[in-house]
Design an enzyme around this catalytic site. Structure first.
Site, PDB file in Angstrom:
ATOM      1  N   GLU A 229       6.439  70.181  54.391  1.00 42.95           N
ATOM      2  CA  GLU A 229       6.541  69.616  53.041  1.00 42.95           C
ATOM      3  C   GLU A 229       5.259  69.726  52.222  1.00 42.95           C
ATOM      4  O   GLU A 229       4.726  68.737  51.734  1.00 42.95           O
ATOM      5  CB  GLU A 229       7.021  68.163  53.124  1.00 42.95           C
ATOM      6  CG  GLU A 229       8.366  68.030  53.824  1.00 42.95           C
ATOM      7  CD  GLU A 229       8.798  66.595  54.065  1.00 42.95           C
ATOM      8  OE1 GLU A 229       8.074  65.666  53.658  1.00 42.95           O
ATOM      9  OE2 GLU A 229       9.856  66.397  54.690  1.00 42.95           O
TER      10      GLU A 229
ATOM     11  N   ASN B 102       7.963  74.373  56.640  1.00 41.76           N
ATOM     12  CA  ASN B 102       9.223  73.643  56.541  1.00 41.76           C
ATOM     13  C   ASN B 102       9.189  72.732  55.310  1.00 41.76           C
ATOM     14  O   ASN B 102       8.188  72.062  55.056  1.00 41.76           O
ATOM     15  CB  ASN B 102       9.395  72.800  57.819  1.00 41.76           C
ATOM     16  CG  ASN B 102      10.769  72.198  57.969  1.00 41.76           C
ATOM     17  OD1 ASN B 102      11.757  72.904  57.903  1.00 41.76           O
ATOM     18  ND2 ASN B 102      10.822  70.897  58.203  1.00 41.76           N
TER      19      ASN B 102
ATOM     20  N   HIS C  34      18.711  68.431  53.789  1.00 44.28           N
ATOM     21  CA  HIS C  34      19.238  67.068  53.698  1.00 44.28           C
ATOM     22  C   HIS C  34      20.059  67.014  52.414  1.00 44.28           C
ATOM     23  O   HIS C  34      19.521  66.772  51.335  1.00 44.28           O
ATOM     24  CB  HIS C  34      18.106  66.043  53.684  1.00 44.28           C
ATOM     25  CG  HIS C  34      17.334  65.980  54.953  1.00 44.28           C
ATOM     26  ND1 HIS C  34      17.896  65.540  56.136  1.00 44.28           N
ATOM     27  CD2 HIS C  34      16.052  66.308  55.245  1.00 44.28           C
ATOM     28  CE1 HIS C  34      16.989  65.595  57.102  1.00 44.28           C
ATOM     29  NE2 HIS C  34      15.872  66.065  56.590  1.00 44.28           N
TER      30      HIS C  34
ATOM     31  N   GLU D 256      17.085  70.798  59.365  1.00 44.82           N
ATOM     32  CA  GLU D 256      17.321  69.350  59.426  1.00 44.82           C
ATOM     33  C   GLU D 256      18.628  68.980  58.716  1.00 44.82           C
ATOM     34  O   GLU D 256      18.703  67.984  58.005  1.00 44.82           O
ATOM     35  CB  GLU D 256      16.143  68.588  58.797  1.00 44.82           C
ATOM     36  CG  GLU D 256      14.796  68.916  59.418  1.00 44.82           C
ATOM     37  CD  GLU D 256      13.636  68.139  58.805  1.00 44.82           C
ATOM     38  OE1 GLU D 256      13.885  67.061  58.213  1.00 44.82           O
ATOM     39  OE2 GLU D 256      12.489  68.596  58.919  1.00 44.82           O
TER      40      GLU D 256
ATOM     41  N   ASP E 154      21.852  67.549  57.340  1.00 51.64           N
ATOM     42  CA  ASP E 154      22.836  66.469  57.321  1.00 51.64           C
ATOM     43  C   ASP E 154      23.394  66.393  55.908  1.00 51.64           C
ATOM     44  O   ASP E 154      22.769  66.853  54.953  1.00 51.64           O
ATOM     45  CB  ASP E 154      22.281  65.115  57.803  1.00 51.64           C
ATOM     46  CG  ASP E 154      20.994  64.688  57.127  1.00 51.64           C
ATOM     47  OD1 ASP E 154      20.768  65.043  55.957  1.00 51.64           O
ATOM     48  OD2 ASP E 154      20.189  63.980  57.767  1.00 51.64           O
TER      49      ASP E 154
END
Length: 468
Positions: free
Chosen positions: A178, A219, A255, A283, A285
């Protein structure tokens, strides 16, 4: 295309709730204690036991399918599913700096080692997460006053120590996590403010020196589609490649929000691949506003399939990791109020439509349930020397109830002394509870809960519960 997102609170945990176990039929749920779960799974009683495991489907497509995990939970049903369905594990928190070196010079590798050992025993890869981040750093680091030279030495030592410990055991590292703001500028962090933008190149170089065989990634989130942030990441990766800095891939966290998979996802994956780097969905979801219902679950399944389809379509898309495979281990409800149900399995470890959509995207032929189900979950919420408080939650997904009855048989002489939100009777070891006048209806996507006090002596094992 999703162009903005609610500011995200740092992930401090994958959920700390104790996993709850159930095996579904149309209107009957058998709830067992953790000790019995492994045997039940081995007997093929889960809803998707007859289907080809996701990891086998992924391998056939030349892909990796992973999940973030909590080390302490890698037993029972949670461990069985993590081992059987996935061929890659990401430690949710265990490898972050604040976890491994909470006090300067004092290290705690226990959970990280546990996850690596589990992966080795189940023929799985491990994705290291994460070496350099602005969050979840130890207080001794964030509260210190450091010169640039001191900060650089601290960062190099941290990277070298951790990567060397797991040299040859990890397939990849999220080296830098990030680094960008939404507009594509560099995020103001301890690392950027103290070392400048080259902290990224240095971190990659140090990680490569410590383990030349590990694939190294940058990432970030909100970089799934083509936008200002992903373009900044693209330009950084291109610059690093041009400079000869070791960079093997980019991680798109994903996300996502229900119904908001970026339309340019595959295009974005392809443009990074064209730079000569791998791309991983790291990641994934897909959260929804609660309560869930059959319409939302169908949309979620379509969204999961869209993400997997985009990865399958690009040769250099390495694979997809879901950020926790069960709703009982998801970070979403703790951070986004009113949202949840973001993973492919529900809180009772039953596969949701999203699971079957993933399998379909990976080329599998699945046998999803043709009807919905209602489940009952027994839990002990408080316990003392001679007594305990218990709770049973009845929840429906794809089905509904107009009345309900729950029964179980105690195995250690427990005796119910009081109940609320239900009428409970006990004869010997057998307990039967029926709905009160006001809570017999359980809508599709809804739930009701009743509780009770009881006495115990010696032991208090979880009984098998029947709803019907």
């Amino acid at each position: 295309m999703r162009t903005s997102r609610t500011p995200r609170t740092p992930r401090t945990s994958l959920r700390s709730r104790t996993p709850r176990t159930s095996l579904r039929s149309r209107l009957t749920a058998l709830l067992t204690g953790a000790a019995a779960v492994g045997a039940l799974l081995a007997a093929g009683t889960t809803a998707h036991a007859a289907d080809t495991p996701l990891r086998d489907l992924a391998v056939a497509k030349g892909k990796v399918i992973g999940t973030a995990v909590t080390g302490s939970k890698l037993t029972g049903t949670y461990g069985d599913i993590a081992g059987a369905q996935f061929n890659s594990l990401t430690p949710g928190n265990a490898m972050k700096w604040g976890s491994v070196e909470p006090t300067r010079g004092t290290f705690n590798w226990a959970e990280a080692d546990q996850i690596v050992a589990f992966a080795q025993a189940h023929n799985q890869q491990v994705r290291g997460h994460t070496l350099v981040w602005h969050s979840q750093n130890p207080s001794w680091l964030t509260n210190g006053t450091w010169t640039s030279a001191e900060l650089s030495t601290l960062l190099q030592d941290h990277i070298t120590t951790e990567v060397t410990r797991y040299k040859g055991k990890l397939a990849a590292w999220d080296v830098v996590n990030e680094p960008f703001n939404e507009d594509g500028t560099y995020r103001s962090t301890l690392w950027y403010n103290g070392l400048g933008a080259d902290y990224i190149a240095n971190a990659l170089t140090w990680a490569h020196a410590a383990d030349p065989s590990a694939k190294l990634y940058i990432n970030d989130y909100n970089v799934e589609g083509v936008n200002a942030k992903s373009t900044a990441l693209y330009n950084l990766v291109k610059s690093l490649k041009d400079r000869g800095v070791p960079i093997d891939g980019v991680g798109l966290q994903a996300h996502l929000i229900l119904g908001q998979v970026p339309s340019t996802l595959q295009q974005n994956i392809q443009r990074f691949a064209d730079l000569g780097v791998d791309v991983a969905i790291t990641e994934l979801d897909i959260r929804m506003q609660l309560p869930s219902d059959s319409t939302k679950l169908a949309q979620q399944a379509a969204d999961y399939k869209a993400v997997f389809d985009a990865c399958v379509a690009v040769t250099r898309c390495y694979g997809v990791t879901v950020w926790g495979f069960t709703d009982s281990d998801s970070w979403i409800p703790d951070v986004f109020s009113g949202y949840g149900a973001a993973t492919p399995y529900d809180e009772n470890y039953a596969p949701k439509p999203a699971y079957y959509a993933i399998a379909t995207s990976l080329g599998g032929t699945t046998t999803p349930p043709t009807t919905g189900a209602c489940t009952a979950t027994y839990s002990v919420t408080n316990q003392w020397n001679t007594g305990f408080t218990g709770q049973v939650k009845i929840a429906c997904s794809g089905a509904a109830l107009s009345s309900w009855k729950v029964s179980w048989t105690y195995g250690a002489g427990q005796q119910i002394t009081q109940a609320w939100n239900a009428t409970c009777t006990q004869s010997g070891a057998a307990v039967s509870c029926v709905n009160a006048s006001y809570n017999g209806t359980v809508a599709d996507g809804g739930s009701v809960t009743f509780g009770f006090n009881a006495s115990w002596s010696g032991s208090n094992p979880v009984p098998t519960v029947t709803l019907g």
